[in-house]
Design a protein around this motif. Structure first.
Motif, PDB file in Angstrom:
ATOM      1  N   ALA A   5       0.833  -1.203   0.000  1.00 27.00           N
ATOM      2  CA  ALA A   5       0.000   0.000   0.000  1.00 27.00           C
ATOM      3  C   ALA A   5       0.868   1.253   0.000  1.00 27.00           C
ATOM      4  N   ALA A   6       1.922   1.259   0.805  1.00 28.64           N
ATOM      5  CA  ALA A   6       2.826   2.407   0.834  1.00 28.64           C
ATOM      6  C   ALA A   6       3.531   2.569  -0.511  1.00 28.64           C
ATOM      7  N   TYR A   7       3.940   1.457  -1.099  1.00 26.10           N
ATOM      8  CA  TYR A   7       4.588   1.490  -2.415  1.00 26.10           C
ATOM      9  C   TYR A   7       3.653   2.093  -3.461  1.00 26.10           C
ATOM     10  N   LYS A  15       6.291   8.943  -7.873  1.00 24.57           N
ATOM     11  CA  LYS A  15       7.582   8.243  -7.794  1.00 24.57           C
ATOM     12  C   LYS A  15       7.555   7.059  -8.757  1.00 24.57           C
ATOM     13  N   GLU A  16       8.515   6.989  -9.645  1.00 23.53           N
ATOM     14  CA  GLU A  16       8.570   5.889 -10.622  1.00 23.53           C
ATOM     15  C   GLU A  16       8.792   4.551  -9.923  1.00 23.53           C
ATOM     16  N   ALA A  17       9.838   4.499  -9.091  1.00 25.72           N
ATOM     17  CA  ALA A  17      10.145   3.276  -8.342  1.00 25.72           C
ATOM     18  C   ALA A  17      10.519   3.699  -6.923  1.00 25.72           C
ATOM     19  N   PRO A  18       9.576   3.693  -6.007  1.00 23.89           N
ATOM     20  CA  PRO A  18       9.852   4.124  -4.637  1.00 23.89           C
ATOM     21  C   PRO A  18      10.969   3.303  -3.985  1.00 23.89           C
ATOM     22  N   SER A  19      11.775   3.971  -3.190  1.00 28.61           N
ATOM     23  CA  SER A  19      12.882   3.301  -2.511  1.00 28.61           C
ATOM     24  C   SER A  19      12.441   2.779  -1.155  1.00 28.61           C
ATOM     25  N   ALA A  20      13.295   1.970  -0.555  1.00 23.65           N
ATOM     26  CA  ALA A  20      13.012   1.420   0.774  1.00 23.65           C
ATOM     27  C   ALA A  20      12.896   2.540   1.801  1.00 23.65           C
ATOM     28  N   ALA A  40      12.477  -5.080   1.524  1.00 25.62           N
ATOM     29  CA  ALA A  40      13.453  -5.593   0.556  1.00 25.62           C
ATOM     30  C   ALA A  40      12.829  -6.691  -0.305  1.00 25.62           C
ATOM     31  N   LEU A  41      12.035  -7.581   0.321  1.00 23.31           N
ATOM     32  CA  LEU A  41      11.368  -8.648  -0.423  1.00 23.31           C
ATOM     33  C   LEU A  41      10.375  -8.072  -1.431  1.00 23.31           C
ATOM     34  N   LEU A  42       9.609  -7.075  -1.004  1.00 19.12           N
ATOM     35  CA  LEU A  42       8.646  -6.434  -1.899  1.00 19.12           C
ATOM     36  C   LEU A  42       9.348  -5.796  -3.087  1.00 19.12           C
ATOM     37  N   LEU A  43      10.388  -5.022  -2.812  1.00 15.17           N
ATOM     38  CA  LEU A  43      11.092  -4.334  -3.886  1.00 15.17           C
ATOM     39  C   LEU A  43      11.756  -5.310  -4.848  1.00 15.17           C
ATOM     40  N   SER A  44      12.307  -6.406  -4.331  1.00 16.39           N
ATOM     41  CA  SER A  44      12.947  -7.389  -5.218  1.00 16.39           C
ATOM     42  C   SER A  44      11.912  -8.127  -6.066  1.00 16.39           C
ATOM     43  N   SER A  45      10.722  -8.358  -5.502  1.00 17.51           N
ATOM     44  CA  SER A  45       9.707  -9.061  -6.277  1.00 17.51           C
ATOM     45  C   SER A  45       9.028  -8.155  -7.303  1.00 17.51           C
ATOM     46  N   LEU A  46       9.063  -6.850  -7.085  1.00 19.17           N
ATOM     47  CA  LEU A  46       8.455  -5.915  -8.038  1.00 19.17           C
ATOM     48  C   LEU A  46       9.454  -5.363  -9.049  1.00 19.17           C
ATOM     49  N   GLU A  47      10.728  -5.654  -8.862  1.00 17.94           N
ATOM     50  CA  GLU A  47      11.769  -5.109  -9.721  1.00 17.94           C
ATOM     51  C   GLU A  47      11.560  -5.523 -11.181  1.00 17.94           C
ATOM     52  N   GLY A  48      11.518  -4.531 -12.056  1.00 22.38           N
ATOM     53  CA  GLY A  48      11.372  -4.775 -13.480  1.00 22.38           C
ATOM     54  C   GLY A  48       9.966  -5.124 -13.925  1.00 22.38           C
ATOM     55  N   LYS A  49       8.986  -4.992 -13.047  1.00 23.77           N
ATOM     56  CA  LYS A  49       7.602  -5.330 -13.392  1.00 23.77           C
ATOM     57  C   LYS A  49       6.738  -4.085 -13.369  1.00 23.77           C
ATOM     58  N   SER A  50       5.741  -4.101 -14.203  1.00 28.06           N
ATOM     59  CA  SER A  50       4.787  -3.002 -14.270  1.00 28.06           C
ATOM     60  C   SER A  50       3.631  -3.277 -13.305  1.00 28.06           C
ATOM     61  N   ILE A  51       3.312  -2.292 -12.485  1.00 22.49           N
ATOM     62  CA  ILE A  51       2.214  -2.458 -11.537  1.00 22.49           C
ATOM     63  C   ILE A  51       0.895  -2.672 -12.284  1.00 22.49           C
ATOM     64  N   ALA A  52       0.699  -1.976 -13.372  1.00 24.98           N
ATOM     65  CA  ALA A  52      -0.537  -2.126 -14.156  1.00 24.98           C
ATOM     66  C   ALA A  52      -0.682  -3.565 -14.654  1.00 24.98           C
TER      67      ALA A  52
END
Length: 107
Positions: A5-7, A15-20, A40-52
């Motif tokens: 939710a925060a992301y 923010k294009e890619a919010p940081s930790a 860290a787990l959230l950011l690594s799992s979302l890395e390179g993926k489009s939220i849409a």
């Protein structure tokens, strides 16, 4: 869930890619405890993926889940007489009335 939710909130704010650090800041601003490992787990799992794209994939999976429209009908057929329901409600009321231990809210 709060990390995602925060992301999403940060991403919606531009923010294009919010940081930790940004996610931590948002969560701490509302008094929430923060687990850096989960961020860290959230950011690594979302890395390179489009939220849409992820939301679209999730929506298609939810569309395949049965909504349970038959459950009330099955309950009515199995034993849906009114007397049984009334007895259950009376029992609940009796149980609830014992919770106050003889004290009312405005006594």
């Amino acid at each position: 869930m709060k990390y995602l939710a925060a992301y999403l909130l940060l991403q919606k704010s531009g923010k294009e890619a919010p940081s930790a650090e940004e996610i931590t800041s948002v969560l701490e601003s509302v008094g929430s405890e923060v687990d850096e490992k989960r961020i860290a787990l959230l950011l690594s799992s979302l890395e390179g993926k489009s939220i849409a794209d992820l939301i679209a994939q999730g929506s298609s999976k939810l569309a395949a889940v049965p909504t349970g429209g038959a459950a009330p009908a099955a309950g009515a057929v199995a034993g849906g007489d009114e007397e049984g329901k009334e007895e259950e409600e009376e029992e609940k009321e009796e149980e609830e009335s014992d919770d106050d231990m003889g004290m009312g809210l405005f006594d």
